[in-house]
Design a protein around this motif. Sequence first.
Motif, PDB file in Angstrom:
ATOM      1  N   ASP A  12      -3.585   7.879   5.714  1.00 35.42           N
ATOM      2  CA  ASP A  12      -1.450   7.164   5.905  1.00 35.42           C
ATOM      3  C   ASP A  12      -2.063   6.004   6.751  1.00 35.42           C
ATOM      4  N   ARG A  13      -2.351   6.424   7.616  1.00 38.18           N
ATOM      5  CA  ARG A  13      -2.036   5.762   9.324  1.00 38.18           C
ATOM      6  C   ARG A  13      -2.940   4.290   9.425  1.00 38.18           C
ATOM      7  N   LEU A  20       2.043  -0.903   4.523  1.00 38.52           N
ATOM      8  CA  LEU A  20       2.267  -1.893   4.065  1.00 38.52           C
ATOM      9  C   LEU A  20       3.804  -2.194   3.740  1.00 38.52           C
ATOM     10  N   GLY A  21       5.046  -1.460   4.223  1.00 35.05           N
ATOM     11  CA  GLY A  21       6.259  -2.133   4.245  1.00 35.05           C
ATOM     12  C   GLY A  21       6.369  -3.327   5.559  1.00 35.05           C
ATOM     13  N   VAL A  82       0.354  -0.762  13.773  1.00 32.02           N
ATOM     14  CA  VAL A  82       1.172  -0.025  15.186  1.00 32.02           C
ATOM     15  C   VAL A  82       2.222  -0.013  14.816  1.00 32.02           C
ATOM     16  N   ALA A  83       3.018  -1.013  14.249  1.00 29.55           N
ATOM     17  CA  ALA A  83       4.674  -1.198  13.061  1.00 29.55           C
ATOM     18  C   ALA A  83       4.712   0.320  12.442  1.00 29.55           C
ATOM     19  N   TYR A  87       6.977   3.749  13.105  1.00 26.62           N
ATOM     20  CA  TYR A  87       7.879   4.057  12.027  1.00 26.62           C
ATOM     21  C   TYR A  87       7.823   5.433  11.720  1.00 26.62           C
ATOM     22  N   ARG A  88       6.535   5.693  11.000  1.00 30.00           N
ATOM     23  CA  ARG A  88       5.951   7.170  11.044  1.00 30.00           C
ATOM     24  C   ARG A  88       6.502   8.082  12.078  1.00 30.00           C
TER      25      ARG A  88
END
Length: 94
Positions: A12-13, A20-21, A82-83, A87-88
Amino acid sequence: MAAANSRPPTRDRFVGPAVLGAFLLAVGLVAVAPLIEVQLLQIPGYLLVVGSDLIQNSLFPRLSGLAYSVFFAMYLYAVAVVAGNLYRWALSPK
Protein backbone atom coordinates in the motif's frame (compact mmCIF):
# COMPACT_ATOMS: atom_id res chain seq x y z
CA MET A 1 -7.09 -15.37 16.52
CA ALA A 2 -4.16 -13.15 15.66
CA ALA A 3 -4.00 -9.57 16.78
CA ALA A 4 -4.74 -7.05 14.08
CA ASN A 5 -1.69 -5.26 12.81
CA SER A 6 -2.21 -1.50 12.67
CA ARG A 7 0.48 -1.03 10.03
CA PRO A 8 -0.64 -1.22 6.41
CA PRO A 9 1.08 -3.69 4.07
CA THR A 10 4.21 -2.48 2.32
CA ARG A 11 2.38 -2.81 -1.00
CA ASP A 12 0.00 0.00 0.00
CA ARG A 13 2.94 2.35 0.42
CA PHE A 14 3.69 2.11 -3.29
CA VAL A 15 0.40 1.15 -4.96
CA GLY A 16 -2.32 1.89 -2.44
CA PRO A 17 -5.43 3.99 -2.99
CA ALA A 18 -3.76 7.12 -1.60
CA VAL A 19 -0.87 6.79 -4.06
CA LEU A 20 -3.22 6.12 -6.96
CA GLY A 21 -5.31 9.15 -6.06
CA ALA A 22 -2.22 11.35 -5.76
CA PHE A 23 -0.93 10.10 -9.13
CA LEU A 24 -4.24 10.84 -10.85
CA LEU A 25 -4.28 14.28 -9.24
CA ALA A 26 -0.72 15.03 -10.42
CA VAL A 27 -1.46 13.86 -13.97
CA GLY A 28 -4.65 15.91 -13.97
CA LEU A 29 -2.86 19.04 -12.80
CA VAL A 30 -0.25 18.71 -15.54
CA ALA A 31 -2.84 17.93 -18.22
CA VAL A 32 -5.21 20.75 -17.31
CA ALA A 33 -2.61 23.48 -16.71
CA PRO A 34 -2.24 24.51 -20.38
CA LEU A 35 -6.01 24.50 -20.89
CA ILE A 36 -6.85 26.89 -18.05
CA GLU A 37 -6.79 30.61 -18.77
CA VAL A 38 -6.51 31.72 -15.14
CA GLN A 39 -2.78 31.81 -14.48
CA LEU A 40 -3.12 31.26 -10.74
CA LEU A 41 -4.68 27.85 -11.39
CA GLN A 42 -1.81 26.87 -13.70
CA ILE A 43 0.81 27.10 -10.94
CA PRO A 44 0.56 23.55 -9.47
CA GLY A 45 0.92 21.88 -12.88
CA TYR A 46 3.71 24.27 -13.80
CA LEU A 47 5.59 23.44 -10.59
CA LEU A 48 5.38 19.72 -11.34
CA VAL A 49 6.82 20.24 -14.83
CA VAL A 50 9.58 22.57 -13.59
CA GLY A 51 10.52 20.14 -10.80
CA SER A 52 10.84 17.37 -13.35
CA ASP A 53 12.93 19.53 -15.66
CA LEU A 54 15.20 20.57 -12.81
CA ILE A 55 16.04 16.97 -11.99
CA GLN A 56 16.13 15.78 -15.59
CA ASN A 57 18.42 18.54 -16.84
CA SER A 58 20.94 18.00 -14.06
CA LEU A 59 20.98 14.18 -14.23
CA PHE A 60 20.17 13.42 -17.86
CA PRO A 61 20.92 16.38 -20.14
CA ARG A 62 19.64 16.07 -23.71
CA LEU A 63 16.93 13.58 -22.79
CA SER A 64 14.08 13.83 -25.30
CA GLY A 65 11.27 11.97 -26.96
CA LEU A 66 10.01 8.75 -25.43
CA ALA A 67 12.82 8.69 -22.86
CA TYR A 68 11.70 12.07 -21.52
CA SER A 69 8.09 10.92 -21.36
CA VAL A 70 9.08 7.80 -19.39
CA PHE A 71 11.21 9.89 -17.04
CA PHE A 72 8.36 12.36 -16.52
CA ALA A 73 5.89 9.54 -15.76
CA MET A 74 8.34 8.04 -13.23
CA TYR A 75 8.81 11.48 -11.66
CA LEU A 76 5.05 11.94 -11.30
CA TYR A 77 4.80 8.46 -9.75
CA ALA A 78 7.56 9.29 -7.25
CA VAL A 79 5.79 12.52 -6.32
CA ALA A 80 2.56 10.53 -5.91
CA VAL A 81 4.23 7.98 -3.62
CA VAL A 82 5.53 10.76 -1.38
CA ALA A 83 2.24 12.69 -1.40
CA GLY A 84 0.13 9.56 -0.85
CA ASN A 85 2.22 8.44 2.11
CA LEU A 86 2.16 11.92 3.63
CA TYR A 87 -1.62 11.90 3.29
CA ARG A 88 -1.89 8.49 4.96
CA TRP A 89 0.48 9.61 7.73
CA ALA A 90 -1.58 12.75 8.35
CA LEU A 91 -4.78 10.69 8.67
CA SER A 92 -3.27 7.99 10.89
CA PRO A 93 -4.26 8.03 14.57
CA LYS A 94 -1.55 9.53 16.71
